[in-house]
Structure formats: structure tokens, C-alpha cells
Design a protein around this motif. Structure first.
Motif, PDB file in Angstrom:
ATOM      1  N   LEU A 121       4.485 -30.503 -39.576  1.00  0.00           N
ATOM      2  CA  LEU A 121       5.274 -31.059 -40.182  1.00  0.00           C
ATOM      3  C   LEU A 121       5.955 -32.327 -39.299  1.00  0.00           C
ATOM      4  O   LEU A 121       6.147 -33.503 -39.740  1.00  0.00           O
ATOM      5  N   GLY A 122       5.618 -32.282 -37.940  1.00  0.00           N
ATOM      6  CA  GLY A 122       6.098 -33.629 -37.516  1.00  0.00           C
ATOM      7  C   GLY A 122       7.412 -33.935 -36.865  1.00  0.00           C
ATOM      8  O   GLY A 122       8.043 -34.975 -36.044  1.00  0.00           O
ATOM      9  N   LEU A 123       8.365 -32.392 -36.546  1.00  0.00           N
ATOM     10  CA  LEU A 123       9.477 -32.572 -36.453  1.00  0.00           C
ATOM     11  C   LEU A 123      10.030 -32.292 -35.125  1.00  0.00           C
ATOM     12  O   LEU A 123      10.945 -32.967 -34.237  1.00  0.00           O
ATOM     13  N   ASN A 124       8.564 -31.965 -34.335  1.00  0.00           N
ATOM     14  CA  ASN A 124       8.851 -31.661 -32.673  1.00  0.00           C
ATOM     15  C   ASN A 124       9.972 -31.164 -31.798  1.00  0.00           C
ATOM     16  O   ASN A 124      10.379 -31.211 -31.241  1.00  0.00           O
ATOM     17  N   VAL A 125      10.414 -29.310 -33.235  1.00  0.00           N
ATOM     18  CA  VAL A 125      11.578 -29.041 -32.675  1.00  0.00           C
ATOM     19  C   VAL A 125      10.997 -27.567 -31.867  1.00  0.00           C
ATOM     20  O   VAL A 125      10.745 -27.247 -32.197  1.00  0.00           O
ATOM     21  N   SER A 126      11.819 -27.532 -30.642  1.00  0.00           N
ATOM     22  CA  SER A 126      11.677 -26.471 -30.124  1.00  0.00           C
ATOM     23  C   SER A 126      11.825 -24.585 -30.576  1.00  0.00           C
ATOM     24  O   SER A 126      13.057 -25.182 -31.191  1.00  0.00           O
ATOM     25  N   GLN A 127      11.914 -23.625 -30.125  1.00  0.00           N
ATOM     26  CA  GLN A 127      12.005 -22.460 -30.980  1.00  0.00           C
ATOM     27  C   GLN A 127      14.184 -22.296 -30.831  1.00  0.00           C
ATOM     28  O   GLN A 127      14.422 -22.473 -31.774  1.00  0.00           O
ATOM     29  N   HIS A 128      14.465 -22.692 -29.745  1.00  0.00           N
ATOM     30  CA  HIS A 128      15.857 -22.129 -29.138  1.00  0.00           C
ATOM     31  C   HIS A 128      16.724 -23.244 -29.750  1.00  0.00           C
ATOM     32  O   HIS A 128      17.858 -23.155 -30.669  1.00  0.00           O
ATOM     33  N   THR A 129      15.968 -24.652 -30.165  1.00  0.00           N
ATOM     34  CA  THR A 129      16.582 -25.899 -31.031  1.00  0.00           C
ATOM     35  C   THR A 129      16.569 -25.625 -32.261  1.00  0.00           C
ATOM     36  O   THR A 129      17.702 -25.938 -33.062  1.00  0.00           O
ATOM     37  N   ALA A 130      15.452 -24.988 -33.023  1.00  0.00           N
ATOM     38  CA  ALA A 130      15.469 -25.016 -34.413  1.00  0.00           C
ATOM     39  C   ALA A 130      16.586 -24.067 -34.889  1.00  0.00           C
ATOM     40  O   ALA A 130      17.161 -24.250 -35.974  1.00  0.00           O
ATOM     41  N   HIS A 131      16.920 -22.657 -33.747  1.00  0.00           N
ATOM     42  CA  HIS A 131      17.440 -21.832 -34.494  1.00  0.00           C
ATOM     43  C   HIS A 131      19.429 -22.179 -34.638  1.00  0.00           C
ATOM     44  O   HIS A 131      20.058 -22.015 -35.570  1.00  0.00           O
ATOM     45  N   GLY A 132      19.377 -23.333 -33.587  1.00  0.00           N
ATOM     46  CA  GLY A 132      20.821 -23.562 -33.823  1.00  0.00           C
ATOM     47  C   GLY A 132      20.735 -25.114 -34.308  1.00  0.00           C
ATOM     48  O   GLY A 132      21.729 -25.200 -35.299  1.00  0.00           O
TER      49      GLY A 132
END
Length: 326
Positions: free
Chosen positions: A96-107
Motif C-alpha cells: 500500500l505504500g504507507l511505509n509505517v513501522s509496527q510501533h507507529t502503526a499501533h499508535g
């Protein structure tokens, strides 16, 4: 005399030539050694770093975030959750190209969960389906425990966080259909008498047999909401349907309303730790609000049994995808 001098000159000249050749060989060897060291150094310390992969245009990332939020809001309101279980795998997906890390995705997902909860509760109807007192009890205790869950997130690696999320989803998947199975197996007589006893506790509008268990449920759901970046509905819905006399529709609406305040509390903690991507979070929240309201209206027209098995299927699929990277 001349012969001796000639021999001396020839000997000296021969020695001089050999000395020059030896010096040239030393210079060549020194240059080769220098080139080798230079090459090894620059191979380990590149002066020009590999450029990162090109990021998606801003408008495309905004549209993708909005679409992810809408899709997650629909599924979340149908399952009584904030949609975080859907948002997180999609935000961390490379496709999808959002380039969000796992920790940032949770927040970031927790930022959108609050809007999912409010919109879903409005869709189900605060006066008809939702128990506001039970929701308030869940929210009150969940606000406290959500902070501890959000702090615990930073102590886990991305791999451990993914595995824990996958195992959790698979474990809670069968809990909601389990109540229907138990009811069919052992009959409804106990539930009816239980309901008569509860009616005596509702003269003032507060059902203590719902509120007290809901307060303890809120402690667990709030911690998991902060830890996994979800609304906590994966705990609240099964727990309410098993520990109280609520129908599945009541558990869905109550869960959605209860998750809003703990989600805000957890988001604030994640934001202070730098785990919220605002450019992704805002369109994500807008999409989840619209999707959650539409999903709640759809849920009222679907049978309770189908919603229960839909909850089971959604949690099992997402849990397996997260755990095994299918």
C-alpha cells in the motif's frame, strides 16, 4: 688503472640499477596495498548511502489512509471493535505504500479507533442497543490501564509485537460463538431466571450485574487497547456476552461506545513517545468514522448468529495473517 676504474663504475652502475628497481617495486607494492585498504574501507563505509525507496505522493497516501480507515471502520463496527486489527496489517503492508513501522502503526491506529467507537455507537443507537452505564464503567477503568499498555509497547520488538497480536486474535476468535453454543447445549432457562433477577437491580436505571463486571472488563481491554493499538473490542465483546445477559447487538454497541475514551488516553501516550503518524492518522480517522457509522447500520440488519460467526472468521483470518505472514 683504467680497467680497475671501469670495473668499479660498472659495478656501481649495476648496483644503482638494482637499487632503483627495488625502490620501484616497493612503491608499486605500497600503492597496491594502499588501494586495497582504500577499497576495503569504502566498501564498509560507503560515502553515498543507497537512496530510500521513493515514497508515495501525499495525495495518494492520504487517499490510501482514508480507504483503509473506511474499510476498517465497517468491519470494526460489525465486530464491535475499533478496527485496529484491520488497520495495523494494512498500514505495515509494503504493497500500500504507507511505509509505517509496527510501533507507529499501533499508535496511529489508536488515533482512529476513537472515531470508530463514537460513530459505531451512534449508528447502533445510544438509547436502544447501547448500555451507557456499562460503557462508562469500561471506559473509566480502561483509561487508567490503557496508559500502561501503551508504555509496554515500547519494550517489545516489532517481531514480538506482531507475534503477540496474532496469537491474541486467534485465541479470542472462538469466544463469541462459544456463548451461542453453550446456550443451545444447556438451554435458556438459566438465562431467563438470571434476567428476572437482574430486573430487580434496574429500578434506578443502573444494572449492577452489568456495571460491576464491565468495570473489571475495562481493565483488561484498556491495557490491550494501549498495547496493541486496538479498541479493546476483541476482549469486551466476548466478555460482555459471556459475563452478562447482553445480547450480541448490545455487546457490540456498548463495546464501541466504551472504547472511545481509553483510545484517546492511549493515543496521547503513544503521541508523546513519537508513535503517531499524524499525516496518516487524520484521514484514517475520517474514513473510520464514515465506515463505522455505515457498518453499524448494516449490522442492525444482519442476524446475531451471522455476526458472531463473522467475528470468529475475521479474528481468525487476521490473526493467522499477522502471525504467519500469509
Amino acid at each position: 688503472m683504467i680497467t680497475t676504474t671501469t670495473r668499479a663504475i660498472r659495478t656501481y652502475g649495476h648496483h644503482f640499477v638494482k637499487q632503483q628497481q627495488r625502490h620501484q617495486n616497493q612503491c608499486i607494492n605500497r600503492n597496491k596495498k594502499f588501494q586495497y585498504i582504500h577499497k576495503q574501507y569504502h566498501s564498509n563505509h560507503p560515502t553515498h548511502k543507497t537512496p530510500p525507496p521513493p515514497s508515495s505522493p501525499k495525495w495518494k497516501k492520504t487517499a490510501t489512509s482514508f480507504g483503509v480507515g473506511t474499510f476498517a471502520g465497517i468491519l470494526g463496527s460489525l465486530a464491535g471493535m475499533g478496527g485496529g486489527f484491520v488497520m495495523i496489517p494494512l498500514m505495515t503492508s509494503r504493497n500500500l505504500g504507507l511505509n509505517v513501522s509496527q510501533h507507529t502503526a499501533h499508535g496511529t491506529s489508536l488515533f482512529a479507533v476513537a472515531s470508530t467507537g463514537l460513530a459505531g455507537a451512534l449508528g447502533y443507537g445510544l438509547s436502544d442497543v447501547v448500555d451507557p452505564y456499562a460503557a462508562a464503567a469500561i471506559a473509566a477503568t480502561g483509561i487508567v490501564s490503557a496508559k500502561f499498555g501503551a508504555r509496554a509497547t515500547t519494550k517489545l520488538s516489532e517481531g514480538d509485537l506482531k507475534k503477540a497480536l496474532g496469537v491474541f486474535m486467534i485465541c479470542v476468535a472462538p469466544l463469541v460463538p462459544a456463548k451461542g453454543f453453550i446456550a443451545r447445549t444447556y438451554g435458556e432457562s438459566d438465562g431467563d431466571s438470571h434476567g428476572d433477577a437482574e430486573s430487580e437491580c434496574m429500578d434506578d436505571g443502573v444494572n449492577l450485574r452489568r456495571v460491576i463486571p464491565a468495570a473489571f472488563i475495562g481493565l483488561g481491554s484498556g491495557f490491550l487497547a494501549g498495547l496493541f493499538g486496538v479498541g479493546g473490542g476483541a476482549v469486551v465483546v466476548p466478555a460482555l456476552t459471556i459475563a452478562t445477559d447482553m445480547t450480541h447487538f448490545q455487546a457490540l454497541g456498548t463495546s464501541l461506545l466504551a472504547m472511545a475514551l481509553p483510545a484517546m488516553s492511549g493515543t496521547f501516550t503513544h503521541f508523546k513517545k513519537g508513535n503517531v503518524a499524524i499525516r496518516v492518522a487524520i484521514p484514517l480517522a475520517c474514513g473510520s468514522f464514515i465506515g463505522a457509522y455505515a457498518g453499524s447500520k448494516m449490522g442492525l440488519n444482519i442476524s446475531e448468529e451471522k455476526l458472531r460467526w463473522g467475528f470468529f472468521g475475521l479474528m481468525t483470518t487476521l490473526g493467522a495473517k499477522t502471525l504467519f505472514k500469509i
